[in-house]
Design an enzyme around this catalytic site. Structure first.
Site, mmCIF file in Angstrom:
data_model
loop_
_atom_site.group_PDB
_atom_site.id
_atom_site.type_symbol
_atom_site.label_atom_id
_atom_site.label_comp_id
_atom_site.label_asym_id
_atom_site.label_seq_id
_atom_site.Cartn_x
_atom_site.Cartn_y
_atom_site.Cartn_z
ATOM 1 N N SER A 255 40.692 3.719 87.665
ATOM 2 C CA SER A 255 42.160 4.810 86.171
ATOM 3 C C SER A 255 41.155 6.285 87.210
ATOM 4 O O SER A 255 41.305 6.329 88.037
ATOM 5 C CB SER A 255 42.472 4.361 85.277
ATOM 6 O OG SER A 255 42.782 5.790 84.483
ATOM 7 N N ASP A 584 53.435 2.418 88.002
ATOM 8 C CA ASP A 584 52.312 0.486 87.883
ATOM 9 C C ASP A 584 52.237 1.702 85.890
ATOM 10 O O ASP A 584 51.986 1.337 85.094
ATOM 11 C CB ASP A 584 51.343 1.006 87.813
ATOM 12 C CG ASP A 584 50.241 2.625 87.646
ATOM 13 O OD1 ASP A 584 50.912 3.269 86.998
ATOM 14 O OD2 ASP A 584 48.959 1.905 87.933
ATOM 15 N N HIS A 632 48.851 -0.367 84.772
ATOM 16 C CA HIS A 632 48.164 -0.096 85.021
ATOM 17 C C HIS A 632 46.561 -0.584 84.412
ATOM 18 O O HIS A 632 45.753 -0.875 85.284
ATOM 19 C CB HIS A 632 48.389 1.539 84.135
ATOM 20 C CG HIS A 632 46.927 2.457 84.768
ATOM 21 N ND1 HIS A 632 46.997 2.996 86.545
ATOM 22 C CD2 HIS A 632 45.940 3.384 84.285
ATOM 23 C CE1 HIS A 632 46.106 3.999 85.940
ATOM 24 N NE2 HIS A 632 45.671 3.935 85.016
#
Lengths: 677, 690
Positions: A255, A584, A632
């Site tokens: 991320s 995602d 995610h």
């Protein structure tokens, strides 16, 4: 409750005390609950007094005892049976077990770089209200119990200073170091745990596995200024490299950690005092591969809605971990305002704003995802290769496109009309007028203590922005944000930049604010390094928003909110005021994949040494939970991804694990983006 | 089980019933008149009840509805509800209340040193490195056998001892090292926990470094300027480098700390065995690679401001002898505190001690604690540094030594105690003058003649290879000093000592320039190494005094039985008088409960004082003693003036010294030596070439 329990008891009595007539039982019930069916009212009442008293308290105890006993019994049984069930599940959960049998062994040291909100934070110095919390978690782990115990105190300590972007005076909150800093963001919410366990299986341990904890609220350069986090990371990587027989490290950022590590790559080769002084070639010497997971290279639209109204499903953790807190009145009905106030002090949120402007994200009438089909439930992906990507399902798309042309480029639109009308029909230059007006505002601070910057703005101008149909693209968006959150943007734009470089040789790009933007930095000179973009696809992801003015115009209220009443037709990309695209759940495919698919592919000006890049997509399969999930955060437990990471850590190259693996329209989208390389 | 339960039930019932009955009298009679049906049923029921429960009261309406099962449920519910209610109250209670209550009882508490010094304007200056000691550091599991499935990343040592509490044998298997190599057994990887959490608390609520860290934080320290040099304390020092690169890590982290603090040197705080570990580190880091860290000859001078050794067993501790010999010592107190009863009960099937001994003997690091310096330091048969030298006979000596018992603060009557005799078989041999003892040499007694049935013992201990004759020979030698104790250990556990001897040495160097002293096994022995060339460095020895510390033992031969340890401390032996140093078969001396003063203080008081051959560059040394004072009341927990080995880390005076040095003060600034004991006098008696 009590009546249920009495009814439960009844059959039991009938069985056990046969002589006890049903009438007496009936009576007991009646007495307890005052159903006046009996003949003698006065006597009943007297009896009721004492029976009622007796049964109520005792019944409660009885029920509690009953429940507890049952619960313990079940717990006991569960623990007894657990060893048998676990044995069967383990092999599937652990790709490492299989790979170990294949003879895979960890060779390269692994560095994990957590993303936003997944790292733990602990208190080192606090205000009196935080007494007794020294070195206790504020974020992650048990920290969220504090949220419930003393919410305002908790928020105060998590906020940063409004102007410096560092700690407020008298408060020191620091990242929790070590592997267990980020592994459990909250109990039961795994982040790195599965990956770490798998790595351990093939031989990793403390000396060759490192978690690069940093304070994810700060801007990247400030983590170095305040905590020396970048220096620590450099020293750690050098140490691991030396201590493991000069084996280069494999870095696994997740991320926002992706952008953080990009920043690190530039920082480490820049001479001091601004950089780490590792010298040219440091990356080539120390890094084997960067396996980016769910990378937000080019930002996420979610960040915009988060800044504008704290409303995006981002800080999704907030909701996931403390469901109801946002919506119920725990914080005095102002949950969102509080969240906004706190999250606006976090510079790092700005790093997640869409980068590359209209070139990447599309303008008023164009976007790279134009041909996207939104019916996620039925859509089937075909494996695309450059040769056949024009062939498949073109008919369906054509039809669909005519029906509902989604203008993804308009990341924020006020009113649904603004999101669909052609650009020529929209008013222009509204913002400038308002800006002009705002400059000469006579500001009355009737709101008392200012909570958010909205309170410092002229309410008129706020309404005016919202009242006019207007759409903002990834470029004009910044004007809007600078207007509604001037201080924050001022502060943050000293640390982050969101443009595209025309000339990368320009010396201005040596400044650290450009280091985390892949479109304004050159990758280091490390031809043997590999960069992977690993991300999930096939899940609707927020891409743009329809906004409206919020109904209340009171002080301390956020004036805008997502217009959740706006819905498209069936199969449309628009749902509750949010346009969805492929991704995602947090990061759109475009942001995650573009750099690896095009921006850095081959030898480009962003990648002068021709570092090999690989796009690895992981497709969401219908039972999207557990080991196959690709959202995610859950993707960190995806066994296919873990297997890839293990293989790379054990020495495999990108070609050996299968090169590109693409399910989405990534390649065609990239082609549509017109960027000089 | 059922008996107490029924008792409680009837107790609670009778209580509630009697309460109800009081109001019941008139009601029930009226009800009966009105409803004859009920009366009849009720009467029948009551009869039944009477039979079932032996409850004499006929008109007990309430109880007849409640069967045994209901009563159990009721009882459990009752207890649970009360418990939850209390828990709720406890949780909603503001955090300041306990403190408030304490203050109400004991009067205002003194400010913690961190707060006090902060008011004086002290701020964080030099980065601080913490080096934990033996048993206080956490260990976690990275790879385990089948029985430890699912416990990856869980703490094996420290914390709550995790899930392992439930499976002791599994735990022992994982915590033990391999007997031959001194590393993990195959298939098991247990590694030290890293970060400050490694040793801030040993177990929940049992602080180790937490108080020091909290006070450092008060004057501005935070994670970036603190470093916990965690290492696997089970391994020999050099093996921590071979397996985990722990020494390299410490070097790299100290370099990083210095670099990120603008060249400010670090202050090192080693505790307990960490003291020796850090001595080892200092030699290692300046030794050229590959044997050492290759930091160059002035690495220490460049990077270290001061070493503040806390509770330092520089010269070992007699406790370790008893541990090695029969694992019987009162130590590993932490282990007992953690698992009370585990040692004494039969949880592991009557063989707890042998299991522990086996585990303990696989830990190489424990060898580092064996007394160093032999008779020169610890005393011979008839003299010891703690007692006045006796010229001719013990009888004459008693008159002189009584002087020590007076106001000098000795914790017990040292009259006639021969501290030099670390192990004696029977009290008589402990007191008789050496000229009257006939000792039999044991070394040449063959070990054959195995114990009966020893082949049935599934536990590995070298004692099983010893025969009765050998045991008798050991006992016949009667008295062992610090010198001969090594021979004894070599005799009873040859394999073990062979492994230990390759990593540690216990002698005194004659010639420090002898190239053999470049070998790593000498690095942790202060009597066989030279301190680095760092004239600006400072070395402190901070230790507690005023607590009885094990100094010598009286042993007996255990009654022969299968698979048992043949020697035991003779706990029946006590001194003649009330304040005798001999209690329960243990001679006590002054110290911090674990480390005798002579071990903690001698190097700084004499061995390194000024320019000596052990300290060629004249590093300044300071002795700082902290007199033990027990906590004033229970609310104070483990006390703020404690002098005991681990609790010393919560001693306010010590923390103040540490903070001042960390903030930049020198040894002179904080007052130089601070000595309560006779360490200076004792040091003089030790005759060592300097």
């Amino acid at each position: 409750m009590a009546s249920n329990f009495l009814r439960l008891r009844k059959p039991y009595y009938v069985e056990s005390t046969i002589n006890c007539s049903s009438s007496s039982d009936q009576k007991l019930v009646n007495l307890s609950f005052g159903i006046n069916e009996t003949r003698d009212q006065t006597k009943k009442r007297q009896a009721k007094e004492h029976h009622g008293r007796r049964s109520c308290l005792d019944s409660c105890c009885w029920v509690t005892g009953y429940l507890c006993t049952t619960w313990w019994l079940l717990l006991f049984l569960y623990h007894c049976c657990l060893p048998f069930t676990v044995g069967h599940e383990m092999p599937e959960l652990m790709p490492a077990a299989r790979l170990k049998r294949e003879g895979l062994k960890g060779i390269h040291p692994v560095v994990l770089v957590p993303g936003i909100v997944t790292g733990g934070l602990e208190l080192w110095e606090g205000k009196p209200c935080a007494d007794g919390l020294f070195r206790k978690r504020l974020w992650g782990g048990g920290g969220f119990t504090q949220l419930l115990k003393r919410p305002l105190c908790w928020l105060e300590h998590l906020s940063l200073h409004n102007e410096t972007g560092l700690d407020p005076p008298g408060i020191r909150v620091r990242p929790v170091p070590g592997l267990f800093g980020a592994d459990y963001s909250a109990p039961g919410y795994f982040v790195w745990d599965v990956l770490v366990k798998n790595l351990a299986k093939i031989g990793y341990e403390g000396k060759n596995l490192h978690m690069a904890a940093y304070d994810w609220r700060l801007s990247f350069q400030n983590t170095e200024v305040r905590d020396r986090a970048l220096s620590k990371l450099k020293s750690k990587i050098e140490l691991m490299y030396r201590a493991n027989g000069n084996k280069k490290v494999v870095v696994v950022p997740h991320s926002m950690g992706v952008a953080y590590f990009l920043h690190f790559l530039k920082w480490v080769e820049t001479p001091p005092p601004m950089g780490g002084g590792g010298g040219q070639g440091w990356c080539a010497e120390h890094i084997k591969a960067i396996v980016n997971i769910g990378p937000s290279f080019l930002g996420v639209p979610k960040a915009v809605s988060n800044i504008l109204s704290a409303e995006g499903k981002d800080v999704a953790y907030f909701r996931a971990m403390a469901p109801g807190v946002l919506d119920s009145g725990t914080l005095g009905l102002r949950a969102l305002e509080h969240v906004m106030r706190v999250s606006r002090t976090w510079d790092s949120v700005v790093s997640l704003m869409p980068k590359g402007g209209e070139t990447i994200w599309g303008n008023m009438d164009w976007s790279p995802e134009d041909e996207h089909v939104c019916d996620f439930s039925k859509k089937r992906y075909f494996r695309l290769s450059p040769s056949d990507n024009n062939v498949n399902n073109s008919d369906a798309k054509q039809v669909f496109r005519v029906k509902d042309p989604v203008k993804y480029g308009r990341i924020i639109s006020f009113g649904k009309a603004a999101s669909v009308l052609h650009s020529s029909q929209l008013p222009t230059a509204v913002l400038k007028e308002i800006l002009h007006m705002n400059a000469s505002r006579n500001f009355n601070s009737s709101c008392g203590e200012a909570w958010t910057e909205y309170d410092e703005m002229n309410r008129e101008s706020i309404r005016k922005i919202g009242a006019v149909d207007k759409a903002y693209t990834a470029t004009t968006l910044f004007d809007l944000l600078r207007f509604v959150a001037p201080k924050m943007m001022n502060r943050a734009e000293a640390h982050f930049s969101h443009g595209i470089a025309d000339n990368l040789e320009d010396p201005k790009y040596n400044h650290y604010k450009y280091w985390s933007n892949p479109l304004e930095m050159k990758l280091p000179d490390a031809p043997n390094m590999e960069i992977y973009c690993s991300y999930g696809v096939g899940i609707p992801t927020e891409r743009s928003y329809v906004y409206k003015l919020s109904p209340s115009n009171k002080c301390k209220h956020i004036p805008y909110q997502i217009d959740t009443s706006v819905d498209g037709e069936d199969g449309s990309c628009l749902k509750s005021g949010v346009y969805f695209a492929d991704g995602d759940e947090s990061v759109p495919v475009l942001s995650a994949g573009f750099m690896c698919a095009k921006g850095w592919k081959g030898r480009t000006r962003f990648n002068p040494s021709g570092i090999n890049t690989y796009v690895r997509e992981y497709q969401s399969k219908p039972p999207t939970s557990g080991i196959k999930s690709t959202t995610h955060v859950d993707i960190m437990g995806n066994i296919a991804l873990i297997e890839d990471i293990l293989r790379v850590a054990a020495g495999a190259t990108g070609e050996e694990i299968g090169g590109d693996k693409i399910y989405s329209d990534m390649l065609r989208m990239s082609e549509r983006i017109n960027l000089r390389l | 089980m059922s008996k107490p339960l029924s008792f409680y039930r009837s107790y609670f019932l009778s209580k509630t019933m009697s309460f109800l009955r009081r109001r019941n009298g008139t009601d029930s009679s009226k009800t009966r008149v009105a409803d004859p049906n009920i009366e009849k049923d009720g009467a029948d029921n009551d009869d039944k009840k009477k039979d079932q429960y032996k409850m004499p009261q006929r008109r007990n309406y309430g109880s007849k509805k409640w069967s045994c099962w209901d009563n159990c449920c009721w009882f459990i519910g009752f207890i649970c509800s009360i418990w939850w209610f209390c828990l709720f109250l406890y949780n909603t209670m503001p955090d300041s209340i306990p403190q408030f209550v304490t203050m109400a009882i004991t009067g205002p508490l003194p400010d913690p040193p961190g707060v006090k010094l902060r008011k004086e304007g002290l701020t964080a200056n030099h980065p601080v490195v913490l080096v934990p000691g033996v048993v206080t550091g956490g260990l976690e599991l990275w790879e385990g056998r089948h029985c430890a499935e699912g416990l990856l990343g869980k703490r094996l040592w420290g914390g709550s001892f995790g899930e392992f509490y439930k499976r002791p044998l599994c735990w022992l298997e994982h915590i033990s090292l391999d007997n031959g190599t001194g590393f993990d057994p195959p298939g098991i990887r247990v590694r030290p926990v890293t970060g400050l959490v490694a040793a801030d608390y040993f177990a929940t609520g049992y602080f180790v470094w937490a108080v020091v860290i909290a006070n450092l934080a008060h004057i501005g320290y935070e994670e970036k300027s603190l470093y916990m040099a965690a290492y696997d304390w089970r391994l020999s020092f050099q093996n921590t480098e071979i397996r985990d690169q722990s020494l390299t890590r410490i070097k790299s982290n100290i370099e990083l700390l210095v670099a990120t603090h603008g060249g400010k040197k670090v202050v090192v705080l080693p505790h307990s065995m960490g003291v020796q570990y850090f001595l080892h580190f200092m030699k290692w880091v300046e030794t050229p690679a590959p044997r050492g860290g290759g930091g160059g000859p002035d690495w220490c001078a460049k990077h270290i401001k001061a070493i503040m050794n806390i509770g330092a067993p520089f010269l070992g501790s007699p406790k370790s002898i008893a541990l090695h010999f029969s694992i019987e010592v009162r130590d590993i107190a932490a282990l007992r505190a953690q698992a009370p009863g585990l040692l004494d009960k039969d949880v592991l099937g009557l063989q707890t001690f042998k299991h522990l001994m086996r585990m303990f003997r696989t830990w190489d690091a424990t060898f580092s604690m064996i007394p160093k310096g032999g008779e020169t330091i610890w005393g011979g048969l008839d003299w010891s540094p703690e007692t006045e030298t006796v010229n001719n006979s013990a009888k004459k000596g008693t008159d002189n030594s009584t002087r020590n018992t007076g106001g000098n603060g000795n914790i017990c009557d040292t009259k006639g105690v021969n501290y030099g005799r670390l192990i004696s078989f029977s009290k008589d041999w402990a007191e008789t003058h050496s000229s009257k003892i006939e000792r039999v040499d044991f070394k040449h007694v063959a070990k054959g003649d195995k114990l009966t049935n020893s082949s049935n013992c599934d536990i590995w201990l070298e004692y099983h290879e010893m025969g009765n004759r050998a045991i008798k020979a050991v006992a016949d030698h009667k008295v062992y000093t610090a010198g001969s104790i090594l021979d004894l250990l070599h005799y009873v556990a040859p394999k073990l000592m062979a492994r230990g001897a390759s990593h540690f040495s216990y002698g005194i160097a004659d010639d420090l320039d002898d190239p053999k002293y470049d070998q790593y096994k000498y690095w942790s022995n202060p009597l066989e190494t030279k301190l680095p060339n760092a004239p600006d460095m400072e070395i402190y020895s901070l230790y507690g005094v005023g607590l009885p510390t094990e100094r010598g033992y009286i042993y007996k031969v255990a009654p022969p039985s299968d698979c048992s340890i043949p020697f035991q401390i003779d706990t029946s032996v006590d001194g003649d008088s009330e304040d005798s140093c001999l209690k329960g078969g243990v001679f006590s001396g002054d110290g911090d409960e674990t480390v005798p003063i002579i071990s903690a203080g001698f190097m700084c008081a004499k061995g390194w004082r000024g320019k000596t051959r052990f300290n060629p560059s004249g590093i300044r040394t300071y002795n700082r003693e902290y007199k033990h004072a027990p906590p004033a009341n229970l609310l104070e927990g483990r006390g703020t003036q404690s002098g005991s080995h681990v609790d010393l880390l919560g001693n306010f005076a010590l923390i103040e010294d540490v903070l001042r040095v960390a903030a930049g003060a020198t040894g002179e600034d904080i007052g130089g030596d601070r000595v309560y004991s006779d360490i200076l006098k004792w040091s003089e008696r030790i005759n060592i070439k300097l």
